[in-house]
Design a protein around this motif. Structure first.
Motif, PDB file in Angstrom:
ATOM      1  N   MET A   1       0.724  -1.076   0.356  1.00 46.03           N
ATOM      2  CA  MET A   1       0.241  -0.086  -0.015  1.00 46.03           C
ATOM      3  C   MET A   1       0.965   1.230  -0.263  1.00 46.03           C
ATOM      4  SD  MET A   1      -2.660   0.877   2.895  1.00 46.03           S
ATOM      5  CE  MET A   1      -4.874   0.621   2.723  1.00 46.03           C
ATOM      6  N   SER A   2       0.270   1.808  -1.547  1.00 45.41           N
ATOM      7  CA  SER A   2       1.569   3.098  -1.027  1.00 45.41           C
ATOM      8  C   SER A   2       1.092   4.443   0.929  1.00 45.41           C
ATOM      9  CB  SER A   2       1.271   4.146  -2.289  1.00 45.41           C
ATOM     10  OG  SER A   2      -0.313   4.385  -1.885  1.00 45.41           O
ATOM     11  N   GLY A   3       2.210   4.631   0.779  1.00 46.76           N
ATOM     12  CA  GLY A   3       1.922   5.995   1.865  1.00 46.76           C
ATOM     13  C   GLY A   3       0.888   6.229   1.482  1.00 46.76           C
ATOM     14  N   SER A   4       0.645   7.512   0.310  1.00 45.73           N
ATOM     15  CA  SER A   4      -0.324   8.450   0.068  1.00 45.73           C
ATOM     16  C   SER A   4      -1.753   7.962   0.566  1.00 45.73           C
ATOM     17  CB  SER A   4      -0.070   8.782  -1.466  1.00 45.73           C
ATOM     18  OG  SER A   4       0.612   9.666  -1.631  1.00 45.73           O
ATOM     19  N   GLU A   5      -2.212   6.271   0.011  1.00 39.82           N
ATOM     20  CA  GLU A   5      -3.367   5.767   0.507  1.00 39.82           C
ATOM     21  C   GLU A   5      -3.507   5.594   2.209  1.00 39.82           C
ATOM     22  OE1 GLU A   5      -4.210   2.506  -3.034  1.00 39.82           O
ATOM     23  OE2 GLU A   5      -2.497   2.759  -1.492  1.00 39.82           O
ATOM     24  N   VAL A   6      -2.270   5.326   2.665  1.00 36.07           N
ATOM     25  CA  VAL A   6      -2.380   4.823   3.779  1.00 36.07           C
ATOM     26  C   VAL A   6      -2.600   6.747   4.662  1.00 36.07           C
ATOM     27  CG1 VAL A   6      -0.791   4.889   6.000  1.00 36.07           C
ATOM     28  CG2 VAL A   6      -0.813   3.306   4.340  1.00 36.07           C
ATOM     29  N   LEU A   7      -2.166   7.788   4.230  1.00 33.85           N
ATOM     30  CA  LEU A   7      -2.688   8.961   4.716  1.00 33.85           C
ATOM     31  C   LEU A   7      -3.654   9.271   4.741  1.00 33.85           C
ATOM     32  CD1 LEU A   7      -1.058  11.262   5.971  1.00 33.85           C
ATOM     33  CD2 LEU A   7      -0.788  12.436   3.820  1.00 33.85           C
ATOM     34  N   GLY A  21       5.168   9.389  15.563  1.00 37.03           N
ATOM     35  CA  GLY A  21       5.126   8.612  14.412  1.00 37.03           C
ATOM     36  C   GLY A  21       3.169   7.776  13.768  1.00 37.03           C
ATOM     37  N   ALA A  22       2.805   7.718  14.533  1.00 31.44           N
ATOM     38  CA  ALA A  22       1.105   6.589  14.479  1.00 31.44           C
ATOM     39  C   ALA A  22       0.101   7.782  14.561  1.00 31.44           C
ATOM     40  CB  ALA A  22       1.754   6.391  15.866  1.00 31.44           C
ATOM     41  N   PHE A  23      -0.437   6.468  13.650  1.00 38.47           N
ATOM     42  CA  PHE A  23      -2.233   7.933  13.171  1.00 38.47           C
ATOM     43  C   PHE A  23      -2.949   7.172  15.087  1.00 38.47           C
ATOM     44  CE2 PHE A  23      -0.440   7.335   8.927  1.00 38.47           C
ATOM     45  CZ  PHE A  23      -0.912   8.544   8.496  1.00 38.47           C
ATOM     46  N   ILE A  24      -4.001   8.847  15.457  1.00 42.86           N
ATOM     47  CA  ILE A  24      -4.597   7.749  16.587  1.00 42.86           C
ATOM     48  C   ILE A  24      -5.682   8.038  16.205  1.00 42.86           C
ATOM     49  CG2 ILE A  24      -2.794   8.025  18.258  1.00 42.86           C
ATOM     50  CD1 ILE A  24      -3.740  11.293  18.942  1.00 42.86           C
ATOM     51  N   MET A  25      -6.923   7.574  16.621  1.00 43.58           N
ATOM     52  CA  MET A  25      -8.223   7.502  16.877  1.00 43.58           C
ATOM     53  C   MET A  25      -8.830   8.012  18.521  1.00 43.58           C
ATOM     54  SD  MET A  25     -11.005   7.646  15.441  1.00 43.58           S
ATOM     55  CE  MET A  25     -11.113   6.454  13.305  1.00 43.58           C
ATOM     56  N   LEU A  26      -9.607   9.028  18.352  1.00 48.98           N
ATOM     57  CA  LEU A  26      -9.870   9.956  19.504  1.00 48.98           C
ATOM     58  C   LEU A  26     -11.206   9.551  19.409  1.00 48.98           C
ATOM     59  CD1 LEU A  26      -7.888  13.712  18.795  1.00 48.98           C
ATOM     60  CD2 LEU A  26      -7.190  10.980  20.640  1.00 48.98           C
ATOM     61  N   ASP A  27     -12.044  10.039  20.657  1.00 51.42           N
ATOM     62  CA  ASP A  27     -13.150   9.760  20.919  1.00 51.42           C
ATOM     63  C   ASP A  27     -12.982  11.208  20.350  1.00 51.42           C
ATOM     64  OD1 ASP A  27     -12.594  10.341  23.532  1.00 51.42           O
ATOM     65  OD2 ASP A  27     -12.966   9.441  24.456  1.00 51.42           O
ATOM     66  N   ASP A  28     -15.177  11.406  21.821  1.00 57.42           N
ATOM     67  CA  ASP A  28     -15.129  13.101  21.231  1.00 57.42           C
ATOM     68  C   ASP A  28     -15.016  13.474  22.896  1.00 57.42           C
ATOM     69  OD1 ASP A  28     -17.114  12.184  19.354  1.00 57.42           O
ATOM     70  OD2 ASP A  28     -19.152  11.008  20.591  1.00 57.42           O
ATOM     71  N   ASP A  29     -14.286  13.141  23.277  1.00 55.90           N
ATOM     72  CA  ASP A  29     -13.455  14.051  24.571  1.00 55.90           C
ATOM     73  C   ASP A  29     -12.133  14.241  24.400  1.00 55.90           C
ATOM     74  OD1 ASP A  29     -16.468  13.906  25.970  1.00 55.90           O
ATOM     75  OD2 ASP A  29     -15.930  12.573  26.740  1.00 55.90           O
ATOM     76  N   GLY A  30     -11.801  13.508  23.275  1.00 58.48           N
ATOM     77  CA  GLY A  30     -10.414  13.979  23.151  1.00 58.48           C
ATOM     78  C   GLY A  30      -9.443  13.094  23.503  1.00 58.48           C
ATOM     79  N   LYS A  31     -10.265  11.813  24.107  1.00 60.46           N
ATOM     80  CA  LYS A  31      -8.571  10.629  24.425  1.00 60.46           C
ATOM     81  C   LYS A  31      -8.638   9.797  23.335  1.00 60.46           C
ATOM     82  CE  LYS A  31     -11.057  11.319  29.831  1.00 60.46           C
ATOM     83  NZ  LYS A  31     -11.808  10.383  30.264  1.00 60.46           N
ATOM     84  N   PRO A  43       8.186   5.297  13.054  1.00 57.87           N
ATOM     85  CA  PRO A  43       6.976   6.118  12.418  1.00 57.87           C
ATOM     86  C   PRO A  43       6.875   6.874  11.147  1.00 57.87           C
ATOM     87  CG  PRO A  43       9.452   6.753  14.831  1.00 57.87           C
ATOM     88  CD  PRO A  43       9.561   5.291  13.410  1.00 57.87           C
ATOM     89  N   PHE A  44       5.599   7.005  10.742  1.00 57.35           N
ATOM     90  CA  PHE A  44       5.372   7.384   9.757  1.00 57.35           C
ATOM     91  C   PHE A  44       5.622   8.840  10.272  1.00 57.35           C
ATOM     92  CE2 PHE A  44       1.515   3.703  10.322  1.00 57.35           C
ATOM     93  CZ  PHE A  44       2.064   3.789   9.201  1.00 57.35           C
ATOM     94  N   ASN A  45       5.673   9.575   8.908  1.00 54.39           N
ATOM     95  CA  ASN A  45       6.680  11.142   9.185  1.00 54.39           C
ATOM     96  C   ASN A  45       5.869  11.738   8.069  1.00 54.39           C
ATOM     97  OD1 ASN A  45       8.242  13.287   8.023  1.00 54.39           O
ATOM     98  ND2 ASN A  45       9.412  13.014   9.064  1.00 54.39           N
ATOM     99  N   GLU A  46       4.980  12.874   8.401  1.00 58.89           N
ATOM    100  CA  GLU A  46       3.840  13.330   7.060  1.00 58.89           C
ATOM    101  C   GLU A  46       4.710  13.743   5.986  1.00 58.89           C
ATOM    102  OE1 GLU A  46       0.032  16.113   6.837  1.00 58.89           O
ATOM    103  OE2 GLU A  46       1.558  15.369   9.344  1.00 58.89           O
ATOM    104  N   ALA A  47       6.073  14.163   6.347  1.00 59.79           N
ATOM    105  CA  ALA A  47       6.394  14.581   5.181  1.00 59.79           C
ATOM    106  C   ALA A  47       7.517  13.264   4.398  1.00 59.79           C
ATOM    107  CB  ALA A  47       7.995  15.765   5.707  1.00 59.79           C
ATOM    108  N   GLN A  48       7.163  12.666   4.582  1.00 62.72           N
ATOM    109  CA  GLN A  48       7.980  11.626   4.000  1.00 62.72           C
ATOM    110  C   GLN A  48       6.902  10.440   3.122  1.00 62.72           C
ATOM    111  OE1 GLN A  48      11.094  10.293   6.249  1.00 62.72           O
ATOM    112  NE2 GLN A  48      12.138  11.979   6.013  1.00 62.72           N
ATOM    113  N   ILE A  49       6.109  10.776   4.257  1.00 62.95           N
ATOM    114  CA  ILE A  49       4.817   9.199   4.165  1.00 62.95           C
ATOM    115  C   ILE A  49       4.033   9.163   2.490  1.00 62.95           C
ATOM    116  CG2 ILE A  49       2.383  10.294   4.449  1.00 62.95           C
ATOM    117  CD1 ILE A  49       2.051   7.816   6.074  1.00 62.95           C
ATOM    118  N   LYS A  50       4.236   9.927   1.804  1.00 62.25           N
ATOM    119  CA  LYS A  50       3.947  10.323   0.501  1.00 62.25           C
ATOM    120  C   LYS A  50       4.831   9.183  -0.236  1.00 62.25           C
ATOM    121  CE  LYS A  50       0.943  13.973   0.917  1.00 62.25           C
ATOM    122  NZ  LYS A  50       0.892  15.663   1.041  1.00 62.25           N
ATOM    123  N   GLU A  51       5.942   9.389  -0.673  1.00 57.35           N
ATOM    124  CA  GLU A  51       6.828   8.457  -1.269  1.00 57.35           C
ATOM    125  C   GLU A  51       7.366   6.707  -1.096  1.00 57.35           C
ATOM    126  OE1 GLU A  51       7.579  10.646  -3.379  1.00 57.35           O
ATOM    127  OE2 GLU A  51       6.309  12.293  -2.628  1.00 57.35           O
TER     128      GLU A  51
END
Length: 84
Positions: A1-7, A21-31, A43-51
């Motif tokens: 899977m490409s980094g662009s697709e993951v992002l 460098g991890a994607f997080i899912m938060l609840d409505d209270d920000g937890k 770790p994922f790096n937003e500047a590099q993940i697309k490549e």
């Protein structure tokens, strides 16, 4: 899977990239509910993940830290299915 697709998919599903460098899912209270991490522990790096080509992802849920483990697990499973 490409980094662009993951992002793109992670952001579309409401996740955000944290400073570790991890994607997080938060609840409505920000937890934090669960994370999506690179399988190889880089770790994922937003500047590099697309490549990048991502060889695998891991979803992590700390059952002891979320208020409703079953509901959170079901939400994480639904997100994982979207990635599959």
């Amino acid at each position: 899977m490409s980094g662009s697709e993951v992002l793109s998919l992670a952001l579309a599903l409401g996740m955000r990239l944290n400073r570790h460098g991890a994607f997080i899912m938060l609840d409505d209270d920000g937890k934090e509910l669960f994370t999506l991490e690179n399988r190889d522990a880089t770790p994922f790096n937003e500047a590099q993940i697309k490549e990048q080509e991502i060889l695998g992802i891991t979803f992590l849920l700390d059952v002891t830290a979320v208020p409703d483990g079953i509901r959170t697990f079901n939400k994480m499973s639904g997100v994982a299915k979207q990635f599959a």
